[in-house]
Write an enzyme that holds these catalytic residues in place. Structure first.
Site, short mmCIF file in Angstrom:
data_model
loop_
_atom_site.label_atom_id
_atom_site.label_comp_id
_atom_site.label_asym_id
_atom_site.label_seq_id
_atom_site.Cartn_x
_atom_site.Cartn_y
_atom_site.Cartn_z
N SER A 173 85.17 -20.70 -5.79
CA SER A 173 86.10 -21.53 -6.54
C SER A 173 87.54 -21.22 -6.12
O SER A 173 87.87 -21.33 -4.94
CB SER A 173 85.87 -21.34 -8.04
OG SER A 173 86.49 -22.35 -8.80
N ASP A 232 78.91 -31.12 -7.89
CA ASP A 232 80.21 -30.48 -8.11
C ASP A 232 81.32 -31.52 -7.98
O ASP A 232 81.33 -32.33 -7.04
CB ASP A 232 80.40 -29.37 -7.08
CG ASP A 232 81.50 -28.39 -7.45
OD1 ASP A 232 82.54 -28.83 -7.96
OD2 ASP A 232 81.30 -27.18 -7.22
N HIS A 274 79.44 -27.02 -10.28
CA HIS A 274 80.42 -26.01 -9.89
C HIS A 274 79.98 -24.62 -10.38
O HIS A 274 79.50 -24.47 -11.50
CB HIS A 274 81.78 -26.35 -10.48
CG HIS A 274 82.92 -25.62 -9.87
ND1 HIS A 274 83.38 -25.88 -8.60
CD2 HIS A 274 83.70 -24.61 -10.35
CE1 HIS A 274 84.39 -25.07 -8.32
NE2 HIS A 274 84.59 -24.29 -9.36
#
Length: 305
Positions: free
Chosen positions: A161, A247, A277
């Site tokens: 991330s 995602d 995600h």
């Protein structure tokens, strides 16, 4: 040429996909903090991460007069094959190096890698460029000290991330400074590469609060140190990109993979079906398969002459 997303998906046993579907159906959709009050509440609710055994060693990395705390894990069973610089996620405004202690201890022992995790400064208290400054400091410390400290100068970098965004920004800084060749590979898990909202992919997350906390004070967020999609991407190490097909930043990752490849870099893109995600941190067999693939890829890169 026929081009379809299904052609790019990683093959998985049906049982793993069914288990993941059940897990995400029961878990429901999630979203990060959306304002200062929600951020403060989310931080207050976070429990201390479980300790690793043996625990990581807290050190201070220093390079070019800058200092940053790091957590260091070395293999219990002998000399390290290489060193992995880990950059945690959390939207630039949450998380800590300690959140990866269990994962990094297991990686160190199972794969005989030393792992160094960076405790970079968080927004909004420390907006850009504090976080990439800290990550660059840790990377330059390793470039100078890894051989003496760990008995190997074979280095790789990665993050998930926000950590993936910072890992790529760090590589661009090192490349511009003539030092990127010290890293033999990079693992980028579901990063965000356009924080400017100037691309179609970037506009999908334009209203996310984490962008405002991290770089809201910057008039032009197409600066590659913030949005690496706009950078000169030549001369970077081989890269593994991992992303789920569900995602919100999938399109951003597809664009980045294309730009990296067009710039002449080696890119291995792995898309996991229906994964959201952060999926590699979830308790599913699909996540375990993805993590095993990441670790195998890392070892292959570190072993390269």
């Amino acid at each position: 040429m026929r081009f379809a997303l299904d052609d790019l998906l990683t093959d998985l046993p049906a049982q793993q996909l069914d288990e993941a579907r059940d897990f995400y159906a029961s878990r429901g959709a999630r979203r990060g903090p959306d304002n200062p009050e929600e951020l403060a509440e989310a931080r207050a609710k976070r429990s201390a991460p479980p300790p690793a055994d043996p625990p990581g060693i807290e050190e201070v990395a220093e390079a070019d007069g800058a200092r940053v705390p790091v957590r260091v894990f070395t293999p219990a069973g002998g000399r390290a094959r290489g060193v992995y610089l880990d950059i945690h996620g959390g939207g630039f405004y949450m998380g800590s190096a300690a959140q990866g202690d269990l994962r990094n201890r297991r990686l160190a022992d199972a794969r005989r890698l030393a792992v160094v995790s960076v405790d970079y400064r968080l927004a909004p208290e420390h907006p850009w460029p504090a976080a990439p400054d800290d990550c660059e400091t840790a990377a330059r410390w390793l470039l100078a000290q890894a051989g003496d400290r760990f008995g190997t100068a074979r280095l790789a970098i990665g993050g998930d991330s926000a950590g993936a965004t910072l890992a790529l920004a760090t590589l661009l800084r090192l490349r511009d400074g003539g030092a990127v060749d010290g890293f033999s590979g990079a693992v980028l898990q579901f990063g965000t590469y356009d924080l400017s909202a100037q691309t179609p992919a970037g506009r999908q997350i334009a209203d996310e609060y984490f962008i405002q906390t991290y770089a809201g004070h910057v008039a032009d967020r197409t600066v590659p140190d913030i949005s690496p999609i706009y950078g000169d991407l030549r001369g970077l190490p081989p890269t593994l990109m991992v992303i789920g097909s569900a995602d919100i930043v999938l399109e951003d990752n597809l664009a980045m993979a294309g730009r990296l490849a067009a710039a002449g870099n080696r890119v291995d893109l792995r898309i996991y079906p229906e994964a959201p995600h952060g999926f590699t941190g979830h308790p599913t067999a699909m996540a375990a398969t993805a993590r095993d693939g990441i670790e195998t890829w890392l070892l292959d890169r570190i072993a390269q002459p």
